[in-house]
Write an enzyme that holds these catalytic residues in place. Structure first.
Site, PDB file in Angstrom:
ATOM      1  N   ASP B  48       0.876  -1.167   0.000  1.00 28.63           N
ATOM      2  CA  ASP B  48       0.014  -0.015   0.031  1.00 28.63           C
ATOM      3  C   ASP B  48       0.778   1.127   0.019  1.00 28.63           C
ATOM      4  O   ASP B  48       1.505   1.631   0.932  1.00 28.63           O
ATOM      5  CB  ASP B  48      -0.847   0.095   1.347  1.00 28.63           C
ATOM      6  N   ASP B  49       0.962   2.025  -1.124  1.00 23.36           N
ATOM      7  CA  ASP B  49       1.581   3.175  -1.120  1.00 23.36           C
ATOM      8  C   ASP B  49       3.075   2.794  -1.441  1.00 23.36           C
ATOM      9  O   ASP B  49       3.949   3.692  -0.990  1.00 23.36           O
ATOM     10  CB  ASP B  49       1.492   4.208   0.083  1.00 23.36           C
ATOM     11  N   CYS B  86      -6.261   4.477  -3.687  1.00 28.13           N
ATOM     12  CA  CYS B  86      -6.315   3.198  -3.142  1.00 28.13           C
ATOM     13  C   CYS B  86      -7.301   2.391  -3.706  1.00 28.13           C
ATOM     14  O   CYS B  86      -7.316   1.405  -4.433  1.00 28.13           O
ATOM     15  CB  CYS B  86      -6.178   3.243  -1.819  1.00 28.13           C
ATOM     16  N   ARG B  90      -8.033  -0.901  -6.242  1.00 27.75           N
ATOM     17  CA  ARG B  90      -8.553  -2.344  -5.543  1.00 27.75           C
ATOM     18  C   ARG B  90      -9.789  -2.592  -6.414  1.00 27.75           C
ATOM     19  O   ARG B  90      -9.942  -3.985  -6.365  1.00 27.75           O
ATOM     20  CB  ARG B  90      -8.633  -2.272  -4.330  1.00 27.75           C
ATOM     21  N   LYS B 148      -5.993  -5.268   3.814  1.00 22.99           N
ATOM     22  CA  LYS B 148      -6.740  -4.116   3.620  1.00 22.99           C
ATOM     23  C   LYS B 148      -7.847  -4.288   2.527  1.00 22.99           C
ATOM     24  O   LYS B 148      -7.563  -4.803   1.377  1.00 22.99           O
ATOM     25  CB  LYS B 148      -6.122  -2.916   3.186  1.00 22.99           C
ATOM     26  N   HIS B 150     -11.115  -1.794   1.870  1.00 28.58           N
ATOM     27  CA  HIS B 150     -11.423  -0.512   1.530  1.00 28.58           C
ATOM     28  C   HIS B 150     -12.406  -0.545   0.391  1.00 28.58           C
ATOM     29  O   HIS B 150     -12.356   0.515  -0.362  1.00 28.58           O
ATOM     30  CB  HIS B 150      -9.935   0.280   1.047  1.00 28.58           C
ATOM     31  N   HIS B 240       1.665   2.168   3.982  1.00 31.33           N
ATOM     32  CA  HIS B 240       0.738   3.516   4.106  1.00 31.33           C
ATOM     33  C   HIS B 240       0.920   4.239   5.597  1.00 31.33           C
ATOM     34  O   HIS B 240       1.196   3.598   6.389  1.00 31.33           O
ATOM     35  CB  HIS B 240      -0.853   2.665   3.918  1.00 31.33           C
ATOM     36  N   ASP B 346      -0.638  -0.730  -4.579  1.00 27.94           N
ATOM     37  CA  ASP B 346      -1.833  -0.312  -5.066  1.00 27.94           C
ATOM     38  C   ASP B 346      -1.814   1.013  -6.069  1.00 27.94           C
ATOM     39  O   ASP B 346      -2.765   1.608  -6.556  1.00 27.94           O
ATOM     40  CB  ASP B 346      -2.603  -0.067  -3.815  1.00 27.94           C
ATOM     41  N   ASN B 347      -0.721   1.946  -5.618  1.00 25.97           N
ATOM     42  CA  ASN B 347      -0.718   3.259  -6.278  1.00 25.97           C
ATOM     43  C   ASN B 347       0.616   3.720  -6.102  1.00 25.97           C
ATOM     44  O   ASN B 347       1.685   3.107  -5.334  1.00 25.97           O
ATOM     45  CB  ASN B 347      -1.639   4.201  -5.814  1.00 25.97           C
ATOM     46  N   LYS B 406       1.566   9.427  -5.702  1.00 25.23           N
ATOM     47  CA  LYS B 406       0.079   9.158  -5.221  1.00 25.23           C
ATOM     48  C   LYS B 406      -0.999  10.232  -5.295  1.00 25.23           C
ATOM     49  O   LYS B 406      -0.733  11.359  -4.997  1.00 25.23           O
ATOM     50  CB  LYS B 406      -0.294   8.613  -3.823  1.00 25.23           C
TER      51      LYS B 406
END
Lengths: 324, 590
Positions: B48-49, B86, B90, B148, B150, B240, B346-347, B406
């Site tokens: 994540d990130d 994010c 996803r 995660k 989300h 993240h 994810d990004n 991001k």
């Protein structure tokens, strides 16, 4: 006479030299490089003594001391290690209201005490700390070596029982050890400090016409302190003292003039530190001395101390001035 | 898992699952299991990130031996696109469809007034869009998820309801990695589910990265006797913010980043070029105009900044450590041999930091949320109660060599590392710079390899690439297009048109040739108006097809006034400006 000397020695142990002997909690926490600390300290001591072995002195003595001291500490690294340089100038009064068996002696002394100069060199756990490095410094074990020399500069009268000065050189060698438990975050710190030390004395060449040789005085000082919040901490304090026995020789005859047993005492207490602002901190403590009961005499006493410390660092000061 | 006859392993669970699903009416998706020569397991690991160049195998200096080993035994791709943020990413991963079609046309947290009631902008993964888990489950796969989610927190939208047999999930976007504490006042307390139940107690010694791994291993261990293939979606919450890491890891990078962001970016770019992952003509994207040159930061200010990256790197290394634990489990249990493993982010890396703004407005409840729940002092950074985001200067390092991070549709926001490991270590160590890929391709790729028919998916299967039949799933005529927060991009072959709102962009189309200029430093819009016209038209078509509604409110609104003015000439050596999370440094002469 011997017992007066012992009395004075005990009083001294609780007063002027005690300031150097008992460092206090968090004194050995490594400072950022080029930090300056000016301290103003008051130590009020009361010694209650009762002789138990010598029958030529009867009754108790109450000796009160009020010692003031100015100190200056600067963190100035050497060879890449944190070094705290310290100078201490004590002054004050010592008095007793108890009747002294020798009427010619004064029950009061005042004046400047003996100047002490020394340094504490970190051996492990605290390299020199430029301000920038303190931002990410997290001590775990910190071990240092301290040397503090005390010069006989204080007020001294060889014909008096009570003196502020000691008329003898002494050197204290210590090994401050600090262990940080948990998070090194203001408000969360728990620190155990243990400082074994030994003070070796030069001769006092004139005390009532006698030369006094004094055995080393050993000490172990311990503090377990815990942050109460980001600006305050509370400490439980303990000190063990042992040694300092004296051997006296007549200056006139060169013959032995007697001996005095040393101290064997434990000191318990508590102290509180509070950071008033970025520059000013105040420390308040009380120590209660409980004799081990090692004959020939039993010692009791207490110390109450208040210390103000004004600290500054040129770089931080400039930054704060700019931001304010 | 015991070794089994691959044919029995393929057919028996398929028949059993199909029969069971049919009896119970459980097949929620238009998926249809087909005969496939081999049905692999799928492991999808998502960070994540994470930035493009953070991994050692992507030019980074962060110690990531397990992912580097995965890369050495697999294939690294350098043109893999994800969404700029994010949950849209996803949603595309889950469905193989454009985020504007599946409910995540915008992030739930940022849905604009003109999008609120529009289909495709529900802020959750809508129920019209089957997930890969639902499709694979219908085709006889075991389906697992930890990490995660989300994509919706109502009972109908949580992972167990969206096709995962077993799950241990953080439902929200972010929060403490150690406890329930959420990430902001709108999300004061995180939600977790396990196997469809909302949790009231977290596992002992909970730390997101570790616990997500352990839970996934537990699920697989419990089902080792089950011969059906599986899909395991391991969605790490790290790195993240808040950047937090277990004790013992926090100081692993002390002093490692003292050279600063400018030098670090140059070093990473040099390694990427040396590895053949970036063309020799690559220049780093311009340093953001409000980020000072590292040499212009003095004394304690440098250490304060470096400390942020130190913590970030520790968090990333811990992710790598847990990936290693998981891969070792798969290998030791014999389950890796028929498994395709994917790893990506994810990004792009997160450059925003909520703390400086909160400190400027301490009277707000949103600000006090941080005061009440986190310790933002430097001494607390990385700890379980600390809050740290590493800010734009280091995010640009993580995004090397790209511009932006991001949220941006410059490459730094949407280009992710991608490692694909195949059974037999096929093409071990290869670097594929040709394949232009998209996160939306992953679901159709799995369907393709699992023999599941899913014609409604919009992504392109990578199966030909994985089989070595092609170097890219796309031709130079195919277009990848996206829209995030009003920013737009369309890429076709080497060309990319991008419209970034001010102040990060210019509220107009720019054109870049990414084969020569991945850092997007040379705008060719005036030189090639025809190409730009073609790509902008392609984006229009994309928007029309996917019901893209440009938001009438975006995070960029008012930003131009809040940031320092842009200099007339963007120069990496230009010292002016401060990053908005700049706390002030201490000049110190030693």
């Amino acid at each position: 006479m011997k017992r007066y000397i012992a009395l004075a020695a005990f009083s001294a142990a609780l007063s002027a030299p005690a300031f150097a002997q008992l460092d206090g909690a968090r004194v050995n926490v490594p400072l950022p490089k080029n930090t300056n600390l000016v301290g103003a300290t008051y130590v009020g001591g009361t010694a209650n003594t009762s002789w138990s072995a010598f029958n030529n002195i009867q009754g108790d003595f109450d000796i009160d001391s009020s010692i003031y001291a100015l100190s200056y500490t600067r963190s100035q690294p050497v060879f890449g290690r944190t070094v705290h340089w310290t100078a201490i100038l004590p002054a004050g009064t010592v008095r007793t209201d108890s009747p002294l068996p020798i009427s010619a002696t004064n029950a009061y002394a005042d004046g400047l005490g003996d100047v002490s100069i020394g340094a504490t060199v970190n051996l492990f756990g605290a390299p020199e700390l430029p301000v920038r490095e303190t931002l990410r410094y997290e001590p775990n074990w910190v071990v240092a070596l301290g040397v503090m020399m005390t010069a006989p500069t204080g007020s001294y009268d060889p014909d008096e029982v009570l003196n502020i000065g000691s008329n003898q050189w002494s050197t204290r060698i210590s090994a401050p050890i600090m262990k940080n438990f948990g998070d090194w975050v203001p408000g969360r710190r728990t620190i155990l400090e243990v400082t074994p030390s030994v003070r070796v004395f030069g001769d006092n060449d004139d005390s009532f016409g006698e030369t006094v040789e004094q055995d080393p005085l050993y000490a172990v000082e311990a503090h377990l302190s815990r942050d109460m919040n980001s600006d305050a901490f509370f400490s439980l304090d303990y000190t063990w003292l042992d040694g300092g026995a004296e051997t006296r020789t007549s200056n006139a005859t060169g013959m032995p003039a007697g001996t005095t047993d040393g101290l064997s005492a434990q000191i318990f207490g508590a102290s509180f530190g509070y950071k008033v602002n970025d520059n000013l901190s105040v420390f308040i403590g009380h120590q209660q001395t409980i004799s081990e009961g090692s004959d020939p005499f039993e010692l009791r006493g207490s110390l109450t101390s208040v210390r103000f410390v004004w600290g500054w660092h040129d770089v931080i000061q400039r930054r704060n001035n700019f931001l304010n | 898992m015991p070794k089994t006859n691959p044919i029995k392993r393929r057919i028996r669970p398929l028949l059993a699952a199909t029969a069971l699903a049919g009896c119970l009416g459980l097949s929620p998706a238009p998926a249809q299991a087909q005969e496939a020569p081999d049905r692999p397991n799928f492991v999808i690991i998502v960070a994540d990130d994470l930035g493009f160049s953070d991994l050692g195998s992507y030019g980074g200096e962060i110690h990531t031996p397990n992912l580097d080993r995965l890369a050495a035994e697999g294939v690294r791709y350098t043109n893999f696109y994800v969404g700029a943020s994010c949950s849209p990413t996803r949603s595309m991963l889950m469905t193989g469809r454009d985020n504007h079609r599946v409910g995540m046309g915008n992030m739930y947290e940022m849905t604009a007034p003109n999008q609120l009631t529009e289909p495709g902008y529900e802020g959750v993964l809508n129920l019209d869009s089957p997930t890969f888990a639902e499709r694979l489950k219908g085709a006889g796969y075991r389906t697992y998820m930890t990490g995660k989610w989300h994509l919706g927190h109502d009972p109908d939208h949580i992972p167990h309801a969206r096709g995962f047999d077993r799950d241990f999930s953080l439902i929200n976007a972010a929060g403490s990695h150690f406890k329930w504490t959420g990430s902001k006042i709108e999300n004061e307390k995180s939600e977790f589910t396990k196997d469809g139940e909302y949790l009231t107690k977290l596992p002992k010694n909970y730390y997101s990265t570790r616990t997500f791994t352990e839970q996934m291993i537990d699920f697989l261990e419990e089902d080792e006797g089950d011969e059906r293939p599986f899909v395991a979606y391991l969605a790490y919450q790290a790195p993240h913010d808040p950047l937090q890491v277990p004790d013992g890891w926090r100081n692993k990078y002390k002093g490692k980043f003292d050279a600063g962001w400018d030098e670090l970016r140059e070093e990473r770019l040099a390694r990427l070029k040396a590895a053949g992952m970036m063309p020799e003509t690559t220049e780093n994207g311009a340093r953001l105009w409000y980020v000072p040159g590292y040499d212009d930061v003095v004394g304690a200010g440098q250490v304060q900044q470096a400390r942020k990256m130190e913590i970030y790197a520790s968090v990333v290394e811990y992710v790598d450590f847990q990936v290693g634990e998981f891969l070792n489990y798969l290998e030791d249990s014999g389950q890796l041999e028929n498994t395709i493993v994917l790893f990506f982010s994810d990004n792009g890396p997160e450059g925003a930091d909520p703390i400086p703004g909160a400190k400027r407005q301490p009277g707000l409840a949103a600000s006090m949320f941080f005061a009440n729940n986190y310790d933002t002092r430097i001494e607390a950074w990385g700890r379980k109660y600390g809050f740290l985001a590493y800010g734009p200067s280091w995010a640009q390092v993580s995004a090397t060599p790209f511009s932006g991070y991001k949220g941006s549709l410059y490459e730094g926001g949407v280009r992710s590392p991608l490692i694909v490991w195949q059974p037999g270590k096929k093409d071990a160590g290869a670097i594929n710079t040709d394949a232009i890929m998209h996160v939306m391709d992953i679901a159709p790729t799995m369907m393709d390899l699992a023999g599941v028919d899913a014609p409604d998916m919009q992504g392109t299967s990578w199966a030909p690439v994985l089989r070595g039949e092609s170097s890219s799933p796309r031709t130079d005529d195919d277009v990848i297009a996206m829209q995030f927060f009003g920013a737009r991009m369309a890429r076709s072959g080497p060309w990319k048109a991008v419209w970034m709102p001010k102040p990060y962009g210019f509220d107009r189309w720019e054109l870049f040739n990414l084969d020569d200029d991945p850092g997007e430093t040379r705008d060719l819009a005036e030189a090639h108006p025809d190409i730009l016209q073609k790509l902008s038209a392609a984006w229009d078509a994309y928007a029309e097809t996917n019901n893209v509604i440009l938001p009438d409110r975006t995070p960029y609104d008012g930003l131009e006034e809040r940031l320092p003015p842009r200099p007339p000439v963007v120069s990496p050596g230009w010292p002016r400006g401060q990053e908005h999370n700049w706390d002030g440094g201490l000049g110190e002469k030693e």
